[in-house]
Design a protein around this motif. Structure first.
Motif, PDB file in Angstrom:
ATOM      1  N   HIS A  54      28.166   9.798 -50.617  1.00  0.00           N
ATOM      2  CA  HIS A  54      27.393   9.326 -51.768  1.00  0.00           C
ATOM      3  C   HIS A  54      27.998   9.785 -53.087  1.00  0.00           C
ATOM      4  O   HIS A  54      27.757   9.184 -54.131  1.00  0.00           O
ATOM      5  CB  HIS A  54      25.938   9.793 -51.659  1.00  0.00           C
ATOM      6  N   LYS A  82      25.132   8.652 -42.374  1.00  0.00           N
ATOM      7  CA  LYS A  82      25.126   8.619 -43.841  1.00  0.00           C
ATOM      8  C   LYS A  82      25.518   7.240 -44.357  1.00  0.00           C
ATOM      9  O   LYS A  82      24.901   6.712 -45.288  1.00  0.00           O
ATOM     10  CB  LYS A  82      26.096   9.684 -44.378  1.00  0.00           C
ATOM     11  N   GLU A  85      22.701   4.875 -43.898  1.00  0.00           N
ATOM     12  CA  GLU A  85      21.663   5.116 -44.908  1.00  0.00           C
ATOM     13  C   GLU A  85      22.023   4.451 -46.240  1.00  0.00           C
ATOM     14  O   GLU A  85      21.173   3.829 -46.891  1.00  0.00           O
ATOM     15  CB  GLU A  85      21.488   6.627 -45.096  1.00  0.00           C
ATOM     16  N   LEU A  86      23.277   4.556 -46.638  1.00  0.00           N
ATOM     17  CA  LEU A  86      23.704   3.957 -47.907  1.00  0.00           C
ATOM     18  C   LEU A  86      23.708   2.433 -47.831  1.00  0.00           C
ATOM     19  O   LEU A  86      23.421   1.748 -48.823  1.00  0.00           O
ATOM     20  CB  LEU A  86      25.091   4.483 -48.276  1.00  0.00           C
ATOM     21  N   GLU A  88      21.596   0.740 -46.019  1.00  0.00           N
ATOM     22  CA  GLU A  88      20.181   0.382 -46.119  1.00  0.00           C
ATOM     23  C   GLU A  88      19.719   0.371 -47.571  1.00  0.00           C
ATOM     24  O   GLU A  88      18.897  -0.461 -47.966  1.00  0.00           O
ATOM     25  CB  GLU A  88      19.341   1.360 -45.297  1.00  0.00           C
ATOM     26  N   GLU A  89      20.244   1.279 -48.369  1.00  0.00           N
ATOM     27  CA  GLU A  89      19.897   1.298 -49.788  1.00  0.00           C
ATOM     28  C   GLU A  89      20.386   0.029 -50.484  1.00  0.00           C
ATOM     29  O   GLU A  89      19.682  -0.555 -51.322  1.00  0.00           O
ATOM     30  CB  GLU A  89      20.492   2.534 -50.458  1.00  0.00           C
ATOM     31  N   ILE A  90      21.606  -0.419 -50.140  1.00  0.00           N
ATOM     32  CA  ILE A  90      22.120  -1.658 -50.728  1.00  0.00           C
ATOM     33  C   ILE A  90      21.248  -2.842 -50.305  1.00  0.00           C
ATOM     34  O   ILE A  90      20.905  -3.714 -51.113  1.00  0.00           O
ATOM     35  CB  ILE A  90      23.582  -1.906 -50.304  1.00  0.00           C
ATOM     36  N   ALA A  92      18.170  -2.820 -49.574  1.00  0.00           N
ATOM     37  CA  ALA A  92      16.828  -2.731 -50.151  1.00  0.00           C
ATOM     38  C   ALA A  92      16.815  -2.932 -51.649  1.00  0.00           C
ATOM     39  O   ALA A  92      15.748  -3.018 -52.260  1.00  0.00           O
ATOM     40  CB  ALA A  92      16.205  -1.369 -49.812  1.00  0.00           C
ATOM     41  N   GLU A  93      18.004  -2.997 -52.280  1.00  0.00           N
ATOM     42  CA  GLU A  93      18.056  -3.159 -53.728  1.00  0.00           C
ATOM     43  C   GLU A  93      17.517  -4.515 -54.129  1.00  0.00           C
ATOM     44  O   GLU A  93      17.568  -5.480 -53.367  1.00  0.00           O
ATOM     45  CB  GLU A  93      19.498  -3.011 -54.230  1.00  0.00           C
ATOM     46  N   LYS A 155      27.841  -4.086 -55.901  1.00  0.00           N
ATOM     47  CA  LYS A 155      27.323  -4.014 -54.534  1.00  0.00           C
ATOM     48  C   LYS A 155      28.389  -4.413 -53.525  1.00  0.00           C
ATOM     49  O   LYS A 155      28.541  -3.785 -52.477  1.00  0.00           O
ATOM     50  CB  LYS A 155      26.131  -4.967 -54.375  1.00  0.00           C
TER      51      LYS A 155
END
Length: 668
Positions: A54, A82, A85-86, A88-90, A92-93, A155
């Motif tokens: 990150h 990890k 997880e990152l 998933e963040e993209i 969910a943006e 992204k």
């Protein structure tokens, strides 16, 4: 260099957690070469690599090599989690953030805000020191020019880098059930990919990821201008899995991993195709249009650029063919069969659990229904359009195409048919043309299925905003209707459309179907008059008598109790239908054979045709006068002229029908 905190604080001088903190506050773009050298220490990278990802992402593309180091030498299980997880963040943006311009503006605002805070800093006399401005600046923005600081990685760039890491990480994990890690990663990748599918580097990354995990050795996509810079990590050695177990794979594990990749590819196909922007009325790959151009070159308008020319000459359209070709090649390498695709398309919808469990068997992994349609179309196009040395998929109108339609298009009862993505509708229509052209024949044992097909396609021909797709839907509807072996079924569908359909343009199409049925029956009767065993209902007055009440609705009833403008709007809505009726009547009156065989003189009286003609003529004259006097709100001469021409067309059609009736000695 001796004062470089990244070097002086190296373990064992500090513990790993403390060193990570030092990295967080001192890592800049200028320090990346130093960090790259540091990360060659396998023990160090195995202990801190997962927590560097990150920190390195905001420094892309300069940090790509360091991310590769973490993927090669870090603890693969920790780093995979990890990276997942990152991703998933993209995924969910907010989708609105997909536009790079929006991201750049947000970063610029953030940089300006930081700059404002820095300018307002004062010396804190009580603490005896001046706070450094860099303490407030995000590490990813330090040591960059102001222009660079306003452009954080998009992204698509972050997604591509994370996919490259996963391509290295998953083969490193040695466990009895590697599919558990793979399944988790794939579920995180898909939502993120849907956000960036329209970016070439993202598609390139996801296809390269599938190639790496499937063991496929294919050339990369043709080079293009891209923010991605793929690194060749294959020549670099990766560290072994420190938690790896030297044991055989679990039962069905190899098949499960293959099935996961097969399923993933179908979802990638869905995401890529759905992301395509409609440009110059080119829906998706324009398979239906290109197939019709190849099948009927005589219908191509001279001097007009064909769809085949567009895909050969326009770069971004040609790229679509290239990418879908790569997807198709991967589907072959993964051994996805036509039968599997058809089964996945026809499989009933199943309710999904709120918490999806990891699959334990290959049969538990579904294919994307929409993605399966795209892959099936791509398989068919490779032979039907590009003459590839492969057999075109063979499927029938019923049950195969019926299942495809039911899966792809909305329920006719809700009126949602036609709201689907245009690339999907194009693919479905293309498959429909292939199914009807295969000539497998139709059975009268599945009239319900045929009726559902015709209802969906006919609604599509009425609702589609794309002129090309609307026309193809009309042609396919007509082809399937006329190919049905039962004349009573065909008549029933035409009547149902005329009686119940709320779309007047579709009712006009139904008049066209009726005309074609009458002409086809007449040709067949004359050719086989000596051997014919059963006369078609369209060769008798029965068909016209049955449809009479729906062919001549009274225009006075349509426009009663309405204002002039409302009446004119209603008349315009029905005008195409009335013109179709007039065209049909003119044909029947102009053919001596049809005039006699179908007893037209009697039939048109039963219809109430004389009243229809008088009412239409009166309405056309009235509206023409209103247009000339400016009472219908036409704002310019061009629109006013078009309105006058429209009314004159109705009057001319009525005149031609009456002239034909006079020649045929029919009273109207």
């Amino acid at each position: 260099m001796a004062d470089n905190p990244l070097l002086t604080a190296l373990p064992p001088q500090t513990d790993y957690i403390s060193y990570l903190t030092i990295l967080e506050y001192n890592l800049t773009a200028d320090q990346l070469p130093t960090l790259h050298d540091i990360l060659q220490d396998t023990t160090l990278t195995a202990n801190i690599g997962w927590d560097l990802v990150h920190l390195l992402l905001p420094l892309l593309p300069a940090s790509r090599e360091c991310l590769q180091d973490v993927a090669r030498l870090g603890n693969p299980r920790e780093v995979v989690l990890k990276v997942t997880e990152l991703l998933e963040e993209i995924g969910a943006e907010d989708e609105d953030e997909e536009d790079d311009d929006d991201e750049d503006e947000a970063a610029e605002d953030e940089a300006q805000e930081v700059a404002g805070k820095v300018e307002g800093l004062d010396i804190n006399e009580d603490e005896g020191h001046k706070k450094e401005p860099d303490d407030l600046v995000h590490p990813a923005l330090r040591a960059q020019t102001p222009q660079e600081a306003t452009k954080p990685p998009s992204k698509a760039t972050r997604f591509s880098a994370l996919l490259e890491m996963l391509a290295i990480l998953h083969p490193r994990i040695k466990t009895k059930y590697p599919s558990r890690f793979l399944s988790t990663s794939l579920q995180a990748i898909l939502p993120a990919f849907m956000q960036v599918a329209r970016r070439p580097e993202a598609t390139e990354a996801v296809l390269s990821f599938i190639k790496e995990l499937s063991g496929t050795k294919r050339p990369k996509l043709p080079p293009r201008k891209s923010s991605s810079s793929m690194l060749n990590h294959s020549a670099r050695q990766s560290a072994p899995d420190p938690e790896g177990q030297d044991e055989a794979l679990g039962i069905d594990e190899a098949a499960l991993q293959t099935r996961l990749l097969q399923s993933f590819l179908t979802f990638v196909a869905e995401g890529y195709m759905t992301s395509m922007a409609v440009d110059e009325d080119v829906p998706g790959l324009a398979w239906a249009s290109r197939y019709q151009e190849k099948l009927h070159p005589e219908k191509v308008i001279p001097g007009r650029r064909t769809y085949g020319d567009l895909f050969a000459e326009v770069e971004h359209l040609h790229e679509r063919d290239t990418v879908v070709g790569q997807i198709l090649a991967l589907s072959r390498d993964l051994k996805i069969s036509v039968e599997e695709l058809l089964h996945g398309i026809a499989k009933p919808n199943e309710e999904e659990d709120e918490e999806m469990e990891l699959p334990s068997h290959s049969n538990d992994v579904p294919l994307s229904r929409t993605g399966s349609i795209y892959l099936l179309s791509a398989m068919a196009a490779s032979s039907a359009l590009f003459d590839a040395p492969t057999a075109s998929p063979s499927f029938k109108i019923v049950p195969d195409f019926a299942a495809i339609l039911a899966s792809a298009l909305g329920d006719p009862a809700t009126g949602s048919t036609g709201a689907e993505p245009e690339p999907l509708i194009d693919a479905v229509l293309f498959l429909g043309f292939l199914a009807i052209d295969a000539g497998h024949g139709m059975s009268t044992n599945n009239d319900t299925a045929y009726n559902n097909i015709l209802q969906r396609l006919s609604l599509l021909s009425a609702n589609m905003p794309s002129p090309a797709l609307r026309y193809h839907a009309h042609v396919l509807t007509s082809s399937i209707l006329h190919a049905h072996p039962s004349d009573h079924f065909r008549l029933a569908f035409i009547r149902d459309t005329l009686e119940h359909c709320p779309y007047e343009n579709l009712k006009a199409s139904a008049i066209g179907w009726l005309k074609e049925e009458i002409l086809a029956a007449d040709r067949y009767t004359q050719e086989k008059k000596d051997t014919i065993e059963e006369t078609s209902i369209f060769s008798t007055p029965a068909a016209l008598t049955t449809l009479g009440p729906f062919l001549c609705p009274d225009p006075d009833k349509l426009m009663q109790d309405q204002s002039i403008s409302d009446s004119y709007a209603t008349f315009q809505a029905y005008q195409a239908f009335y013109l179709a009726v007039l065209n049909l009547v003119y044909l029947l009156l102009s053919s001596p054979h049809l005039l006699s065989e179908l007893q037209i003189a009697t039939v048109v009286q039963e219809w109430g045709l004389p009243h229809l003609l008088s009412a239409l003529l009166g309405a056309a004259n009235d509206f023409r006068n209103y247009i000339e006097k400016g009472r219908l709100g036409y704002g310019d001469d061009e629109a006013k002229g078009a309105g006058l021409v429209s009314m004159d067309l109705v009057k001319m059609s009525i005149s031609e029908v009456r002239e034909a009736a006079e020649k045929a000695d029919v009273q109207l």
